[in-house]
Design a protein around this motif. Structure first.
Motif: not given
Ligand code: PLP
Length: 385
Positions: A241-264
């Motif tokens: 599914x290269x053309x769809x562009x879909x993946x994820x990051x998972x792991x430490x909640x502190x890192x996921x929280x940082x990504x939630x702040x950064x990515x918007x």
């Protein structure tokens, strides 16, 4: 006009160079069978395609950076089934637009130049995006070579105290592109321990965990303590599914929280119809098993050829690649010279040196053409090698 000096210093993305060489050969009337880039050419499963179509609405608003709750749950459920790891879908998972953008921008989330956390380590030969992401974040890139004698695992004992203390991120990628090596869980446990001890992030790029031949590889998601651990995975290779562009990051909640702040701010949430298709993709293993079988058949075809021709296979345990030694000759041929020679006969492979200095002496075959084209390529190589 001002142009970023980091951008100006970039060399052409190696595969762009490779494709340009292929176009030149084609313009002379030679048909090129492309084993260069790892872009699967298999059809995406019809159920996934239908889910994409069904996901289209009259109006599609901005997708939210944290993704649809149903997608986060589908990813957490998949991780539980596959790795036995329980993830909280609300705090430990965030969808990405494929892995590439997330890998590129990750140093911007964790590098802290003022605090002396200025170094991004990554293994080479490897995916060029780790280094480029480090440079654009103003960080110091540190290439750690992968040697065959160490099973293509980085030599962690060769890294000194000062380097550990300056590390913001250590990128690893297993099953590895391009060496096809698999890392044992003990490797992840050790590196996760070092990450906690020295205060850096273990960033594990696991794009190829589902393309295996002997048994399912381990994930950094299986370490006992996910503090300072971020795992990147994608549907690109698992589900073609290269053309769809879909993946994820998972792991430490502190890192996921940082990504939630950064990515918007970056605006990199997958479109909702892609997220709907992704829910179906993560929920189904049948198409993945079929994909693995297809790669297994292509791999056998080439392993038999290289066996007959005495070309040494340095890696073939997992991924969609084969990692091979450039056949010894007098005078010695560079990996680029060898690839150019094959290209003259219409076979495009990646020279190992394009993937990093430690890749010299090797070449990579991406098993992406159809089985029919693979058989044709084997017939050509039978004469050329
Ligand atoms: C090692 C590795 N990581 C990540 C990716 C990125 O994949 P995507 O952005 O399609 O998810 C690739 C793609 O070739 C890769 O080889």
């Amino acid at each position: 006009m001002p142009i970023s000096p980091v951008l100006e210093r970039q060399t052409i993305y190696p595969f762009v160079r490779l494709n340009e060489a292929a176009r030149r050969v084609e313009s002379r009337g030679v048909e090129v069978i492309d084993f260069g880039m790892g872009d699967p050419r298999e059809a995406t499963d019809p159920l996934i395609r239908q889910a994409l179509v069904d996901g289209l609405r009259d109006r599609m608003g901005y997708p939210q950076a944290q993704g649809l709750p149903e997608l986060r749950t589908a990813i957490a459920d998949w991780a539980e089934r596959r790795f036995g790891t329980t993830l909280d879908p609300d705090t430990q998972v965030i969808p990405t637009l494929g892995s590439k953008e997330a890998i590129f921008s990750f140093p911007q989330v964790v590098v802290d130049l003022d605090a002396g956390r200025d170094t991004v380590a990554y293994t080479e030969p490897g995916y060029p995006v780790y280094e480029r992401g480090a440079l654009f974040a103003g960080a110091r890139p540190l290439a750690v070579p992968l040697r065959e004698r160490s099973g293509f695992l980085p030599d962690l004992d060769a890294i000194d105290e000062e380097t550990w203390s300056r590390l913001a991120v250590f990128w690893v990628n297993y099953p590895n592109n391009p060496t096809c090596a698999i890392a044992p869980l003990s490797f992840y446990e050790r590196l996760a321990g070092l990450a906690r001890e020295h205060g850096f992030v273990l960033a594990s790029d696991e794009a190829y965990t589902e393309l295996w031949f002997e048994g399912p590889p381990a994930s950094a998601l299986q370490v006992a303590d996910l503090t300072n651990v971020a795992v990147f995975n994608t549907l690109s290779k698992r589900s073609s599914m290269t053309g769809y562009r879909s993946g994820f990051v998972a792991g430490d909640p502190a890192l996921v929280a940082a990504l939630k702040t950064f990515r918007p701010t970056v605006g990199t949430a997958p479109q909702e119809f892609v997220q709907r298709a992704s829910i179906v993709a993560w929920g189904d293993e049948q198409h993945v098993a079929e994909t693995r079988e297809r790669y297994r058949r292509k791999r056998s075809l080439f392993l038999e050829l290289f066996g007959r021709k005495g070309i040494r296979v340095a890696g073939s345990d997992a991924t969609m690649y084969l990692w091979l030694e450039v056949p010894p000759s007098e005078p010695a041929e560079s990996s680029e010279g060898f690839a150019e020679r094959l290209l003259e006969h219409g076979i495009l492979v990646a020279p190992g040196s394009y993937l990093g200095a430690a890749g010299e002496g090797y070449f990579r075959v991406a098993l992406v053409p159809s089985e029919e084209d693979c058989a044709r390529a084997v017939a050509i190589l039978e004469k050329v090698l």
